[in-house]
Design a protein around this motif. Sequence first.
Motif, PDB file in Angstrom:
ATOM      1  N   PHE A   1      59.716   8.084   7.331  1.00  0.00           N
ATOM      2  CA  PHE A   1      59.474   7.148   8.452  1.00  0.00           C
ATOM      3  C   PHE A   1      60.481   5.968   8.197  1.00  0.00           C
ATOM      4  CE2 PHE A   1      56.081   6.215   5.473  1.00  0.00           C
ATOM      5  CZ  PHE A   1      56.373   4.814   5.220  1.00  0.00           C
ATOM      6  N   LYS A   2      60.780   5.302   9.154  1.00  0.00           N
ATOM      7  CA  LYS A   2      61.436   4.247   9.140  1.00  0.00           C
ATOM      8  C   LYS A   2      60.831   2.906   9.838  1.00  0.00           C
ATOM      9  CE  LYS A   2      65.273   3.434  11.547  1.00  0.00           C
ATOM     10  NZ  LYS A   2      66.838   3.582  12.156  1.00  0.00           N
TER      11      LYS A   2
ATOM     12  N   ILE B   1      52.818   4.583   0.951  1.00  0.00           N
ATOM     13  CA  ILE B   1      53.958   4.922  -0.082  1.00  0.00           C
ATOM     14  C   ILE B   1      53.258   5.180  -1.481  1.00  0.00           C
ATOM     15  CG2 ILE B   1      56.125   3.833  -1.111  1.00  0.00           C
ATOM     16  CD1 ILE B   1      56.813   2.749   1.894  1.00  0.00           C
ATOM     17  N   ASN B   2      52.435   3.965  -1.610  1.00  0.00           N
ATOM     18  CA  ASN B   2      51.929   3.863  -2.961  1.00  0.00           C
ATOM     19  C   ASN B   2      50.904   4.916  -3.340  1.00  0.00           C
ATOM     20  OD1 ASN B   2      52.832   1.562  -3.755  1.00  0.00           O
ATOM     21  ND2 ASN B   2      51.171   0.327  -2.993  1.00  0.00           N
ATOM     22  N   SER B   3      50.109   5.346  -2.071  1.00  0.00           N
ATOM     23  CA  SER B   3      49.310   6.747  -2.297  1.00  0.00           C
ATOM     24  C   SER B   3      50.383   8.054  -2.691  1.00  0.00           C
ATOM     25  CB  SER B   3      48.380   6.854  -1.130  1.00  0.00           C
ATOM     26  OG  SER B   3      47.529   5.940  -1.046  1.00  0.00           O
ATOM     27  N   ILE B   4      51.090   8.285  -1.858  1.00  0.00           N
ATOM     28  CA  ILE B   4      52.179   9.180  -2.237  1.00  0.00           C
ATOM     29  C   ILE B   4      52.550   9.344  -3.556  1.00  0.00           C
ATOM     30  CG2 ILE B   4      54.068  10.434  -1.503  1.00  0.00           C
ATOM     31  CD1 ILE B   4      53.471   9.758   1.469  1.00  0.00           C
ATOM     32  N   GLU B   5      53.210   7.887  -3.872  1.00  0.00           N
ATOM     33  CA  GLU B   5      53.752   8.158  -5.285  1.00  0.00           C
ATOM     34  C   GLU B   5      52.654   8.276  -6.259  1.00  0.00           C
ATOM     35  OE1 GLU B   5      55.775   4.461  -5.308  1.00  0.00           O
ATOM     36  OE2 GLU B   5      57.590   5.155  -4.287  1.00  0.00           O
ATOM     37  N   GLU B   6      51.565   7.844  -6.123  1.00  0.00           N
ATOM     38  CA  GLU B   6      50.466   7.930  -7.433  1.00  0.00           C
ATOM     39  C   GLU B   6      49.601   9.225  -7.478  1.00  0.00           C
ATOM     40  OE1 GLU B   6      49.923   5.821  -9.768  1.00  0.00           O
ATOM     41  OE2 GLU B   6      51.725   4.730  -9.462  1.00  0.00           O
ATOM     42  N   LEU B   7      49.417   9.702  -6.084  1.00  0.00           N
ATOM     43  CA  LEU B   7      48.486  10.882  -6.006  1.00  0.00           C
ATOM     44  C   LEU B   7      48.827  12.202  -5.670  1.00  0.00           C
ATOM     45  CD1 LEU B   7      45.763   8.921  -3.712  1.00  0.00           C
ATOM     46  CD2 LEU B   7      45.781   9.015  -6.389  1.00  0.00           C
TER      47      LEU B   7
ATOM     48  N   CYS C   1      61.686   8.643  -1.863  1.00  0.00           N
ATOM     49  CA  CYS C   1      62.935   7.886  -1.894  1.00  0.00           C
ATOM     50  C   CYS C   1      62.352   6.820  -0.916  1.00  0.00           C
ATOM     51  CB  CYS C   1      64.098   8.274  -1.364  1.00  0.00           C
ATOM     52  SG  CYS C   1      65.456   7.190  -1.308  1.00  0.00           S
ATOM     53  N   VAL C   2      62.337   5.485  -1.559  1.00  0.00           N
ATOM     54  CA  VAL C   2      61.968   4.351  -0.615  1.00  0.00           C
ATOM     55  C   VAL C   2      63.058   3.258  -0.715  1.00  0.00           C
ATOM     56  CG1 VAL C   2      60.591   3.402  -2.500  1.00  0.00           C
ATOM     57  CG2 VAL C   2      60.058   2.766   0.055  1.00  0.00           C
TER      58      VAL C   2
ATOM     59  N   PHE D   1      61.301   5.384   4.124  1.00  0.00           N
ATOM     60  CA  PHE D   1      60.749   6.502   3.158  1.00  0.00           C
ATOM     61  C   PHE D   1      60.909   7.820   3.625  1.00  0.00           C
ATOM     62  CE2 PHE D   1      57.054   8.654   1.963  1.00  0.00           C
ATOM     63  CZ  PHE D   1      57.055   8.653   0.648  1.00  0.00           C
ATOM     64  N   LYS D   2      61.107   8.429   2.503  1.00  0.00           N
ATOM     65  CA  LYS D   2      61.275  10.297   2.747  1.00  0.00           C
ATOM     66  C   LYS D   2      60.666  10.823   1.620  1.00  0.00           C
ATOM     67  CE  LYS D   2      66.134  11.085   1.794  1.00  0.00           C
ATOM     68  NZ  LYS D   2      67.334  11.529   2.410  1.00  0.00           N
TER      69      LYS D   2
END
Length: 110
Positions: free
Chosen positions: A16-17, A44-50, A56-57, A67-68
């Motif tokens: 998304f943008k 963003i944090n959930s995708i990165e951590e979970l 890429c952000v 973010f993608k």
Amino acid sequence: MIRVCFYLKDNTYFGFKIKGHADYGCCGKDVVCAGVSALVINTINSIEELTGDCSCVEEFESGLVKFKIVGKVSNESKLLLRALRLGLCSIYEEYGDKYIRIFFREVSHV
């Protein structure tokens, strides 16, 4: 106004943008911006951590966030991105297109 564009490939969200500011209230009291920011940062944090997905952000002081997910999108990330869409659409339904607009863009390649 906040403009949100979700990116899809083969009917699957992968990024998304988000750009702009709602200007619903004065600085520090803008509930629309605060709600959108909380949803975006949490996603963003959930995708990165979970998840194990590679992402890429890019964040800019102007209020632009890109973010993608690079590569295959896991089921967990699909769910988190759909949850973001649900939350943002709820804000849109509550406050209207004077403050937030949401678009969807199907792309043929990433």
